[in-house]
Design an enzyme around this catalytic site. Structure first.
Site, PDB file in Angstrom:
ATOM      1  CB  ILE A   1       4.668  25.312  33.131  1.00  0.00           C
ATOM      2  CG1 ILE A   1       3.416  25.006  34.231  1.00  0.00           C
ATOM      3  CG2 ILE A   1       4.789  26.598  33.045  1.00  0.00           C
ATOM      4  CD1 ILE A   1       3.890  25.819  35.594  1.00  0.00           C
ATOM      5  CG  ASP A   2       6.617  20.590  30.098  1.00  0.00           C
ATOM      6  OD1 ASP A   2       5.750  20.831  29.195  1.00  0.00           O
ATOM      7  OD2 ASP A   2       7.711  20.709  29.819  1.00  0.00           O
ATOM      8  CE  LYS A   3       2.345  13.563  35.687  1.00  0.00           C
ATOM      9  NZ  LYS A   3       2.022  12.193  35.118  1.00  0.00           N
TER      10      LYS A   3
ATOM     11  CB  THR B   1       7.390  22.226  35.057  1.00  0.00           C
ATOM     12  OG1 THR B   1       8.368  21.858  34.412  1.00  0.00           O
ATOM     13  CG2 THR B   1       7.835  23.832  35.575  1.00  0.00           C
TER      14      THR B   1
END
Length: 206
Positions: free
Chosen positions: A137-139, A141
């Site tokens: 998952i993104d930084k 998130t």
């Protein structure tokens, strides 16, 4: 490098070579075997074959297993928020602001750095910079990530994601005045033509 020699018996006749090898060597994952086949590390009767080759009774199969590639990731003790852990998998809650795995510009302080300090038995399917990482998952998130401790667990988790037997749900927190109780956001996302490193809303290839 380890070397394995085996002879195909009647009960395995007609099986794909990658399926056959994972059947006779339970510690090998299919993804791992397919990579060895691509690297010509699997020979049948002295010849390199493709993964869809169907073995025949009496085939002489040789497998050259490469030495494990040393991990070039610094282990960093962290206070990880682990929700679940057993001998095969762990589930960790990644906080907002943390990068999942090392990459240029983020070689330390990532979740992988913390995982390396927490346990030394992570899967190697995704390479030396992403040990154990099944999905990301993104930084910015936060949320739960499944981590594989061995290649068999890794392959099983990936198959569950592909077959959608694992459900992933996301919650978006918004602020301001929202005039509707429910609705649909129809904004296809694709590669930005002007900046190939970025994504944008585009109806051409979104």
């Amino acid at each position: 490098m380890e070397h394995y020699d085996m002879t195909v018996h009647e009960q395995h006749k007609g099986e794909r070579i990658d399926k056959y090898l994972t059947a006779v060597e339970a510690d090998w994952s299919r993804t791992q075997v397919q990579q060895w086949i691509k690297e010509d590390r699997v020979l049948v009767n002295g010849n390199a074959v493709k993964a869809n080759y169907k073995v025949q009774e009496g085939d002489a199969v040789s497998v050259h297993v490469p030495e494990p590639e040393p991990l070039d990731v610094t282990a960093e003790p962290m206070d990880l928020d682990i929700y679940y852990e057993d001998q095969d998998v762990l589930v960790v809650n990644k906080p907002r602001g943390m990068v999942v795995h090392p990459a240029p510009g983020h070689l330390t302080g990532t979740l992988v750095n913390g995982l390396m300090a927490h346990c030394d038995d992570l899967s190697g399917i995704n390479g030396v910079m992403r040990p154990g990482i099944v999905h990301r998952i993104d930084k910015d998130t936060s949320g739960l990530l499944m981590v594989a401790k061995n290649d068999m667990a890794h392959e099983s988790l990936v198959n569950q994601l592909v077959n959608k037997t694992v459900t992933r749900k996301y919650t978006a927190l918004v602020h301001g005045v929202i005039p509707h109780d429910h609705g649909t956001i129809d904004a296809p996302i694709g590669r930005d033509k002007k900046d190939r490193q970025s994504m944008t809303v585009t109806r051409e290839n979104g």
